[in-house]
Design an enzyme around this catalytic site. Sequence first.
Site, PDB file in Angstrom:
ATOM      1  N   HIS A  87      26.543  27.515  57.823  1.00 33.80           N
ATOM      2  CA  HIS A  87      26.782  28.460  56.724  1.00 33.80           C
ATOM      3  C   HIS A  87      25.464  28.905  56.067  1.00 33.80           C
ATOM      4  O   HIS A  87      25.335  28.886  54.835  1.00 33.80           O
ATOM      5  CB  HIS A  87      27.724  27.852  55.677  1.00 33.80           C
ATOM      6  CG  HIS A  87      28.391  28.897  54.820  1.00 33.80           C
ATOM      7  ND1 HIS A  87      29.535  28.666  54.114  1.00 33.80           N
ATOM      8  CD2 HIS A  87      28.051  30.200  54.537  1.00 33.80           C
ATOM      9  CE1 HIS A  87      29.891  29.748  53.442  1.00 33.80           C
ATOM     10  NE2 HIS A  87      29.005  30.698  53.694  1.00 33.80           N
ATOM     11  N   GLU A 143      33.937  22.449  54.984  1.00 35.12           N
ATOM     12  CA  GLU A 143      32.471  22.411  55.023  1.00 35.12           C
ATOM     13  C   GLU A 143      31.955  21.281  54.139  1.00 35.12           C
ATOM     14  O   GLU A 143      32.433  21.129  53.011  1.00 35.12           O
ATOM     15  CB  GLU A 143      31.886  23.754  54.576  1.00 35.12           C
ATOM     16  CG  GLU A 143      32.250  24.880  55.521  1.00 35.12           C
ATOM     17  CD  GLU A 143      31.623  26.218  55.145  1.00 35.12           C
ATOM     18  OE1 GLU A 143      30.861  26.287  54.159  1.00 35.12           O
ATOM     19  OE2 GLU A 143      31.893  27.206  55.853  1.00 35.12           O
ATOM     20  N   ARG A 175      34.641  33.650  55.932  1.00 41.46           N
ATOM     21  CA  ARG A 175      34.925  32.314  55.439  1.00 41.46           C
ATOM     22  C   ARG A 175      35.828  31.636  56.462  1.00 41.46           C
ATOM     23  O   ARG A 175      36.639  32.299  57.117  1.00 41.46           O
ATOM     24  CB  ARG A 175      35.600  32.333  54.058  1.00 41.46           C
ATOM     25  CG  ARG A 175      34.692  32.717  52.906  1.00 41.46           C
ATOM     26  CD  ARG A 175      33.590  31.694  52.671  1.00 41.46           C
ATOM     27  NE  ARG A 175      32.801  31.982  51.464  1.00 41.46           N
ATOM     28  CZ  ARG A 175      31.697  32.703  51.444  1.00 41.46           C
ATOM     29  NH1 ARG A 175      31.278  33.269  52.578  1.00 41.46           N
ATOM     30  NH2 ARG A 175      31.031  32.893  50.317  1.00 41.46           N
TER      31      ARG A 175
END
Length: 333
Positions: A286, A267, A238
């Site tokens: 991602h 994000e 992450r």
Amino acid sequence: MTSADHPRVLVLTPPADGLRETLGRHLDDVADVRMLPDRDPATFHRELAEADVVIGDWTGQFWLAAAEAAIGTRVRFVQQPSAGVDTIDLAAWAERSVPVANCAGANAQSVAEWAVGAALALERRFLPLHQRMVEGGWPAESARGIVDVAARRVGIIGMGAIGRRIGEIFAAIGSPVAFWNRSPRLELPWPARSLPELAATTDILVVAVPLQPETRGLVSADLLASLPAGAVLVNIARGPVVDEPALIAALQDGRLAGAGLDVFTTEPLETDSPLRTLPNVLLNPHVAGSSTTALAAVVQATAENVRRAVLGEPVRWVTNGVPDRVAIGEQYC
């Protein structure tokens, strides 16, 4: 027994290929499966208040925080359809004795392939060489100084299912592998090291640890500075696990040779982020674990685990320390 007599399973994740069909095959005979009808907070909270089981949202739009634990008073089981559970307040649900499970390992192959592929691309300079070829060049001289990945020392932070698979692939290539993990992993064939020792002896650092309060900022400016000259970093964990400003500074001044990033502190990544302009960075939105193969495995694991919960069987991959047997209503079903 009609669907009205069945436990209600609320699905927060948006419809994906085969999601409803797979859930139906496993659950329609034992549960009333409900997709979230409208993706707005009011609808989310209204449906949550009537749910017995919740399948979380892999997009991260809807969090299951302390406020949601207070709203979902009927909920007896939470299944996150991903490996990461950082959008769920594990302690809040544990206080209500609600087990929270993830899909540990379901997308491990997919994420591991991307991590190793990113390292290969950075080490072998795939992108800059390709770009110069597209522009009409013949950059044969740029191959000077490239070292085979088999000769590069790999350090992995976090040895869950994904970290282990990454280690196996690098080991198959021939790279020496070492690791750091929050708890001992005596069964692994590679040496465990302290974080400072791992960083100081690593050419390819792969970050694969879950985001928890104790891992936020784990890859700090000091840790990045202790990597050998010419090292590269790959983050498939992450974004907040890595100190992003420190990472950018290390890439800009050349202390790091490159970075492969599937995750970011914010994000979607800000349009003006310096990471978008650095030639030694490989960016990915991602989706390292979102191959068709991986998504099918995640949906299958989710459906099977929810079925166990509804039937009162022990569930798998509980992450918040709550016993793995789920009480639906007055008794174990």
